[in-house]
Design an enzyme around this catalytic site. Sequence first.
Site, PDB file in Angstrom:
ATOM      1  N   LEU A 141       0.857  -1.205   0.000  1.00 19.71           N
ATOM      2  CA  LEU A 141       0.000   0.000   0.000  1.00 19.71           C
ATOM      3  C   LEU A 141       0.884   1.243   0.000  1.00 19.71           C
ATOM      4  O   LEU A 141       0.906   2.026   0.942  1.00 19.71           O
ATOM      5  CB  LEU A 141      -0.935  -0.029   1.229  1.00 19.71           C
ATOM      6  CG  LEU A 141      -2.075   0.986   1.238  1.00 19.71           C
ATOM      7  CD1 LEU A 141      -3.046   0.734   0.097  1.00 19.71           C
ATOM      8  CD2 LEU A 141      -2.806   0.965   2.577  1.00 19.71           C
ATOM      9  N   GLY A 142       1.647   1.397  -1.082  1.00 23.34           N
ATOM     10  CA  GLY A 142       2.443   2.611  -1.287  1.00 23.34           C
ATOM     11  C   GLY A 142       1.641   3.547  -2.186  1.00 23.34           C
ATOM     12  O   GLY A 142       0.410   3.503  -2.218  1.00 23.34           O
ATOM     13  N   ARG A 143       2.373   4.365  -2.948  1.00 28.88           N
ATOM     14  CA  ARG A 143       1.685   5.347  -3.804  1.00 28.88           C
ATOM     15  C   ARG A 143       0.747   4.678  -4.801  1.00 28.88           C
ATOM     16  O   ARG A 143      -0.403   5.087  -4.971  1.00 28.88           O
ATOM     17  CB  ARG A 143       2.722   6.202  -4.553  1.00 28.88           C
ATOM     18  CG  ARG A 143       3.333   7.301  -3.728  1.00 28.88           C
ATOM     19  CD  ARG A 143       4.393   8.021  -4.556  1.00 28.88           C
ATOM     20  NE  ARG A 143       5.455   7.104  -4.877  1.00 28.88           N
ATOM     21  CZ  ARG A 143       6.615   7.047  -4.239  1.00 28.88           C
ATOM     22  NH1 ARG A 143       6.884   7.918  -3.302  1.00 28.88           N
ATOM     23  NH2 ARG A 143       7.522   6.162  -4.561  1.00 28.88           N
ATOM     24  N   ILE A 144       1.244   3.632  -5.489  1.00 32.32           N
ATOM     25  CA  ILE A 144       0.403   2.988  -6.519  1.00 32.32           C
ATOM     26  C   ILE A 144      -0.732   2.207  -5.852  1.00 32.32           C
ATOM     27  O   ILE A 144      -1.887   2.292  -6.265  1.00 32.32           O
ATOM     28  CB  ILE A 144       1.260   2.081  -7.426  1.00 32.32           C
ATOM     29  CG1 ILE A 144       2.287   2.929  -8.184  1.00 32.32           C
ATOM     30  CG2 ILE A 144       0.385   1.304  -8.404  1.00 32.32           C
ATOM     31  CD1 ILE A 144       3.324   2.135  -8.976  1.00 32.32           C
TER      32      ILE A 144
ATOM     33  N   THR B   1       0.902  -6.081 -11.412  1.00 31.45           N
ATOM     34  CA  THR B   1       1.415  -4.961 -12.217  1.00 31.45           C
ATOM     35  C   THR B   1       2.699  -4.429 -11.564  1.00 31.45           C
ATOM     36  O   THR B   1       3.111  -3.306 -11.835  1.00 31.45           O
ATOM     37  CB  THR B   1       0.385  -3.808 -12.330  1.00 31.45           C
ATOM     38  OG1 THR B   1       0.022  -3.381 -11.011  1.00 31.45           O
ATOM     39  CG2 THR B   1      -0.853  -4.231 -13.082  1.00 31.45           C
ATOM     40  N   ALA B   2       3.317  -5.256 -10.695  1.00 33.89           N
ATOM     41  CA  ALA B   2       4.505  -4.795  -9.954  1.00 33.89           C
ATOM     42  C   ALA B   2       5.776  -5.254 -10.676  1.00 33.89           C
ATOM     43  O   ALA B   2       6.267  -4.554 -11.566  1.00 33.89           O
ATOM     44  CB  ALA B   2       4.436  -5.303  -8.519  1.00 33.89           C
ATOM     45  N   ARG B   3       6.279  -6.409 -10.316  1.00 30.69           N
ATOM     46  CA  ARG B   3       7.420  -7.005 -11.010  1.00 30.69           C
ATOM     47  C   ARG B   3       7.189  -8.505 -11.087  1.00 30.69           C
ATOM     48  O   ARG B   3       6.723  -9.130 -10.117  1.00 30.69           O
ATOM     49  CB  ARG B   3       8.727  -6.735 -10.252  1.00 30.69           C
ATOM     50  CG  ARG B   3       9.276  -5.332 -10.411  1.00 30.69           C
ATOM     51  CD  ARG B   3       9.792  -5.056 -11.829  1.00 30.69           C
ATOM     52  NE  ARG B   3      10.402  -3.738 -11.950  1.00 30.69           N
ATOM     53  CZ  ARG B   3       9.765  -2.632 -12.324  1.00 30.69           C
ATOM     54  NH1 ARG B   3       8.460  -2.688 -12.622  1.00 30.69           N
ATOM     55  NH2 ARG B   3      10.413  -1.489 -12.417  1.00 30.69           N
TER      56      ARG B   3
ATOM     57  N   GLU C 157      11.109 -11.247 -18.262  1.00 32.34           N
ATOM     58  CA  GLU C 157      10.687 -10.355 -19.351  1.00 32.34           C
ATOM     59  C   GLU C 157      11.799 -10.141 -20.374  1.00 32.34           C
ATOM     60  O   GLU C 157      12.963 -10.045 -19.969  1.00 32.34           O
ATOM     61  CB  GLU C 157      10.309  -8.979 -18.750  1.00 32.34           C
ATOM     62  CG  GLU C 157       8.863  -8.893 -18.400  1.00 32.34           C
ATOM     63  CD  GLU C 157       8.471  -7.538 -17.846  1.00 32.34           C
ATOM     64  OE1 GLU C 157       7.776  -7.536 -16.828  1.00 32.34           O
ATOM     65  OE2 GLU C 157       8.858  -6.497 -18.419  1.00 32.34           O
TER      66      GLU C 157
ATOM     67  N   HIS D  30       3.675  -5.313 -20.018  1.00 34.56           N
ATOM     68  CA  HIS D  30       4.242  -4.294 -19.125  1.00 34.56           C
ATOM     69  C   HIS D  30       3.806  -2.875 -19.536  1.00 34.56           C
ATOM     70  O   HIS D  30       4.646  -2.022 -19.873  1.00 34.56           O
ATOM     71  CB  HIS D  30       5.771  -4.398 -19.071  1.00 34.56           C
ATOM     72  CG  HIS D  30       6.348  -3.852 -17.793  1.00 34.56           C
ATOM     73  ND1 HIS D  30       7.453  -4.371 -17.174  1.00 34.56           N
ATOM     74  CD2 HIS D  30       5.952  -2.811 -17.002  1.00 34.56           C
ATOM     75  CE1 HIS D  30       7.730  -3.680 -16.071  1.00 34.56           C
ATOM     76  NE2 HIS D  30       6.827  -2.726 -15.956  1.00 34.56           N
TER      77      HIS D  30
END
Length: 331
Positions: free
Chosen positions: A167-170, A248-250, A279, A297
Site C-alpha cells: 500500500l504505497g503510492r500505486i 502490475t509490480a514485477r 521479461e 508491461h
Amino acid sequence: MVGVTAAPADVATGSVYVARLLTDDAMASLQSLDRTLVVGPEEPPTREEILRRVPGAAAIICTLTERIDAEVLDAAGPQLRVVANTAVGYDNIDVAAARARGVVVTNTPGVLDRATADLTLGLILAATRRIAEGDRFLRNGTPWTWGPRMMVGLDLSAGATLGIIGLGRIGRAVAQRARAFDMQVLATPTRAELDDDERAAIQIVDLPELLRRSDVVSLHCPLTPQTRHLIDDDALRQMKPTALLVNTARGPVVDTDALVAALAGGEIGGAALDVFEDEPHVDPRLLGFEQVVLTPHLGSAADATRSAMCQMSVGNAVAVLAGRPPLTPVS
Ligand code: GLV
C-alpha cells in the site's frame, strides 16, 4: 565479459549515456546540456552495446530493461556521478555498488501512480468481467446469442473484496479506484501515512488473512530479496479457489511455476499479469489458460505519464551534473 577501455573523461566533460531513446520532449531537454550525448536505440540495447557505449559517461539515463551493475559502473569510469532510472522500480540497478562508487541513483516516483492504477483496474475488469475472453470468443467466430447464463463473471460492486499487497503510492491509487467500484479493500501493513478517508476505508490485515479473504489480490510492492516469490505455492493455496491474482509490480514477485500449477489445479480462479518473471519472455504455459489476461508491461504506458517519467529522469541527471541535489534519489 566484454573488454572495454575507459575513455579519458572527467566529470566536467563526461558524456551523458541515454541507453534508450526517450520521449521527444525529454530528448529536447537533453540538448540544452553542453555535453556529448550518446543515445541508444528505441529497443533495449544489448549488454555488449551498453559496455561499448558507456565509457566516459558522467551520467547514465537508463530504463528498467538495462541491468546497471558493478561491471557497467566500472566500464563507465570514475567520472560517473549519476544513474537516472526512467522507472519507479529500480531492481535493475545495483544500488549498493553505485553507492560504493559515489554514484547517485534516482528513480521516477509519483508520476506513474495513476496510470498504473488505471491499468490495474482495467486488468481486474478484463479478467473478472471476461472482457479479454469475450473478445477472443468473437474474433474466433464462435456462434452466440445473449443468454442469462452466458459468460457471467464476478460482480465487483456486489461487495467483492480487493486485497492490496504493497500500500504505497500505486497501491493507494488502486484502493481509491476500487472504492469507486464499491469494493471492500484490505491491505498489508504499510509505512505510508494514510489520510482519514483511507484509514476508514482500508482494513489493514496480515498477509495470510488478506490472501484468505480477497476475491482479487493485487501486487504493488517493489521487487526486493524479501518479495521475490512472495506469491509461491503456499500463498496461492491460501487464496480462494475463485480468486484473481493481479500483478502490475514485477514478475519475480510471483513464482510462475507455482502460479501455473495453481491455475491448472483450480486453486485460484484466474490471473491478470502485466509483468513476467523473465521479461520479455512470457511463459507459454500461461497462454493456454482462458482465465488469464496478459499485457506487455503497460502499467505506465500512457502519454502524459511517459513524458513525465522521461522528464524526471533527465531532470535528475541534469541536477546532479550541475552539482545540485537529485530531485528523487532512491533511499
Ligand atoms: C515500471 O514498471 C516502473 O517501475 O516504472
